[in-house]
Design an enzyme around this catalytic site. Structure first.
Site, short mmCIF file in Angstrom:
data_model
loop_
_atom_site.label_atom_id
_atom_site.label_comp_id
_atom_site.label_asym_id
_atom_site.label_seq_id
_atom_site.Cartn_x
_atom_site.Cartn_y
_atom_site.Cartn_z
N ARG A 277 40.56 47.79 36.94
CA ARG A 277 41.83 47.73 36.21
C ARG A 277 41.64 46.98 34.90
O ARG A 277 41.02 45.92 34.87
CB ARG A 277 42.89 47.04 37.05
CG ARG A 277 43.10 47.81 38.35
CD ARG A 277 44.34 47.42 39.07
NE ARG A 277 44.42 48.18 40.32
CZ ARG A 277 45.31 47.95 41.27
NH1 ARG A 277 46.21 46.99 41.12
NH2 ARG A 277 45.33 48.69 42.37
N ARG B 105 42.90 37.88 39.63
CA ARG B 105 43.14 39.05 38.79
C ARG B 105 41.86 39.41 38.05
O ARG B 105 41.52 38.80 37.05
CB ARG B 105 44.28 38.75 37.80
CG ARG B 105 44.85 39.97 37.09
CD ARG B 105 46.03 39.60 36.21
NE ARG B 105 47.14 39.05 36.98
CZ ARG B 105 48.08 39.79 37.58
NH1 ARG B 105 48.07 41.10 37.44
NH2 ARG B 105 49.04 39.23 38.28
N GLU C 223 50.42 38.10 46.55
CA GLU C 223 50.31 39.47 47.04
C GLU C 223 48.86 39.81 47.44
O GLU C 223 47.93 39.60 46.67
CB GLU C 223 50.79 40.42 45.94
CG GLU C 223 50.64 41.87 46.31
CD GLU C 223 50.96 42.78 45.13
OE1 GLU C 223 51.61 42.33 44.16
OE2 GLU C 223 50.55 43.96 45.19
N SER D 104 50.24 46.02 49.15
CA SER D 104 51.46 46.66 48.72
C SER D 104 51.52 48.00 49.45
O SER D 104 50.61 48.81 49.31
CB SER D 104 51.41 46.86 47.21
OG SER D 104 52.67 47.22 46.71
N ARG E 275 41.23 38.96 47.11
CA ARG E 275 42.33 38.00 47.33
C ARG E 275 42.33 37.48 48.77
O ARG E 275 42.73 36.34 49.02
CB ARG E 275 43.67 38.64 46.99
CG ARG E 275 43.84 38.83 45.49
CD ARG E 275 45.24 39.30 45.13
NE ARG E 275 45.39 39.44 43.69
CZ ARG E 275 46.52 39.80 43.09
NH1 ARG E 275 47.60 40.04 43.82
NH2 ARG E 275 46.57 39.90 41.78
#
Length: 424
Positions: A262, A277, A349, A352, A390
């Site tokens: 990403r 991130r 998070e 999802s 994560r």
RNA sequence: GGAAGCGUGGCCGAGUGGUUUAAGGCAGCGGUCUUGAAAACCGCCGAGUCGAAAGGCUCCGUGAGUUCGAAUCUCACCGCUUCCGCCA
């Protein structure tokens, strides 16, 4: 993509649904465009039909050996008018398509209204955050303290937002992946798939990343206009693109481990420290292709499958029902799973889980044959099960002791030769 | 990367400019016959889209082009197969 028939037949309902996302639909403009579309299409098709009929007559006359010149003269001006009508229709259709591709999915009625993440609703909490008799360190301090996490090296190799993991930590990272895959394949009934990490634009359109979110993607500069996948959702869900599935094959449950890439455009300055991130991270992704009537039950199941990973690892988490303003573009309903991070004193998070209903299926033309033998759109779902980086962060922070040693949860020890701690 | 060949419905496969509305077969569905099944026979059997309807339109790998008319001719691209080269 929304159902164009719904847009035509019940525009106010679509506008009302999208208004819950805070989106104002210019219904007058759409109605005008629709009217033009209809007129232009009818005219173009009328001329096509005329041309077909006359061409056929010419063929028949010729077969009878008659002089066809008078017929050819008659048809002379038809071509131009036809071209003009086709061009007019194509221009309007293109406008309508572009507009349709910009519209997000309509939220399910059970989704709470809200403008941003503050509107999300906690629906479940599992586990109790451990209280530490010392000030817990964050994963960067822990990882670097062990000598197993190196951001400087990654910056040298590539740039910011990458990491190098070493030794036991690299192995723990790998163990997490194996553990997740084994859990989902052995106990939750998913089929493991291995897929390309680069995809074409059609695939990204199918799952909804294109045309709207090109900035979030890494695009290859070479001859092939491929993109690095931002999630395994893209290649895995696209397996059913342009397929008509047999009813008995549903539900299709697939799990894949892939890296995700990403660009994190628009996230400058956010979570710059550590592994939260990154431009590249590993994820185990769950995808389900289901009968439309089953999709909301499937969303609950799939979310529970992701939760099972956290529970086996003993990591406290909460389940958030995302509000209309915080949901992804194509989703009708999304649960986020957030894991407890002691150093930040907050939940972050790690998963999802979304039901896209027919939004992706329509773009994908992913269908099944109903008992009447007619193709019908499937519903698609996906969820992280889980984001590996994560989860590793959560393990480090939740299982640390004062000396900076990390306990390895029971569930992972078989993948670590029985090792109980990271670091000595 | 080089050479040759090939892309037609769920599958196989015919079709080299005009009643192609894509032949035929397999598979599938329904029926006749049968105690039941098989066989045989008969019928049905692609998708998308527009339209209130009648009825149209589009789709033969994809995209452009030639033509009154393209599965069929031209060009480009994509994919597959085989051989050669390179390679984990």
């Amino acid at each position: 993509m929304l159902d164009p028939r719904l847009l035509r037949s019940n525009l106010p309902a679509v506008a009302a649904g999208l208004a819950r996302r805070g989106l104002v639909l210019d219904t007058a403009a759409i109605e005008r465009l629709e009217a033009e579309r209809k007129a232009a299409q009818i005219e173009a098709e009328r001329l096509l039909a005329e041309r077909n009929a006359r061409s056929k007559a010419i063929g028949q006359a010729k077969a009878r050996g008659e002089d066809v010149q008078p017929l050819l003269d008659e048809v002379a001006s038809l071509g131009e008018r036809l071209e003009a009508a086709k061009a007019r229709f194509a221009a309007i259709a293109e406008q309508l398509d572009a507009l349709m591709l910009q519209l997000p999915n309509i939220p399910h009625p059970s989704v709470p209204e809200g403008v941003d993440e503050t509107g999300n609703v906690e629906v479940k909490r599992w586990g109790t955050p451990k209280s530490f008799p010392f000030k817990p360190k964050d994963h960067v301090a822990l990882g670097e303290g062990l000598g197993f996490m190196d951001f400087a090296a990654a910056a040298k190799l590539t740039g910011s937002r990458f990491v190098v993991l070493k030794s036991e930590l690299a192995r723990l990272h790998r163990a997490l992946i194996q553990f997740m895959l084994d859990l989902h394949t052995r106990e939750h009934g998913y089929q493991e798939v291995y897929v390309p990490y680069m995809v074409n634009a059609d695939s990204l359109r199918g799952t909804g990343q294109l045309p709207k979110f090109e900035d979030d993607l890494f695009k290859l500069a070479g001859e092939s206009p491929y993109y690095l996948i931002p999630t395994a959702e893209v290649p895995v869900t696209n397996l059913v693109r342009d397929e008509i599935l047999d009813l008995e094959t549903l539900p299709l449950k697939m799990v894949a481990h892939t890296p995700c890439f990403r660009s994190e455009a628009g996230s400058a300055g956010r979570d710059t420290r550590g592994m939260i991130r990154q431009h590249q991270f590993e994820k185990v992704e769950l995808v389900q292709i289901v009968h439309p009537e089953r999709s909301y039950a499937a969303l609950e199941e799939l979310t529970a499958h992701a939760e099972a990973v956290l529970e086996r690892l003993g990591l406290p988490y909460r389940r958030m029902l995302l509000c209309t303003g915080d949901m992804g573009f194509g989703s009708a309903k999304t649960y986020d799973l957030e894991v407890w991070l002691p150093a930040q004193g907050t939940y972050r998070e790690v998963s999802s889980c979304s039901n896209f209903e027919a939004f992706q299926a329509r773009r994908l033309q992913a269908r099944f044959r109903n008992p009447e033998g007619k193709p019908e759109l499937v519903h698609t779902l996906n969820g992280s099960g889980l984001a590996v980086g994560r989860t590793l962060v959560a393990l480090l922070e939740n299982y640390q002791d004062e000396a900076g040693r990390i306990a390895i949860p029971e569930a992972l020890r078989p993948y670590m030769d029985g090792q109980q701690y990271l670091g000595y």
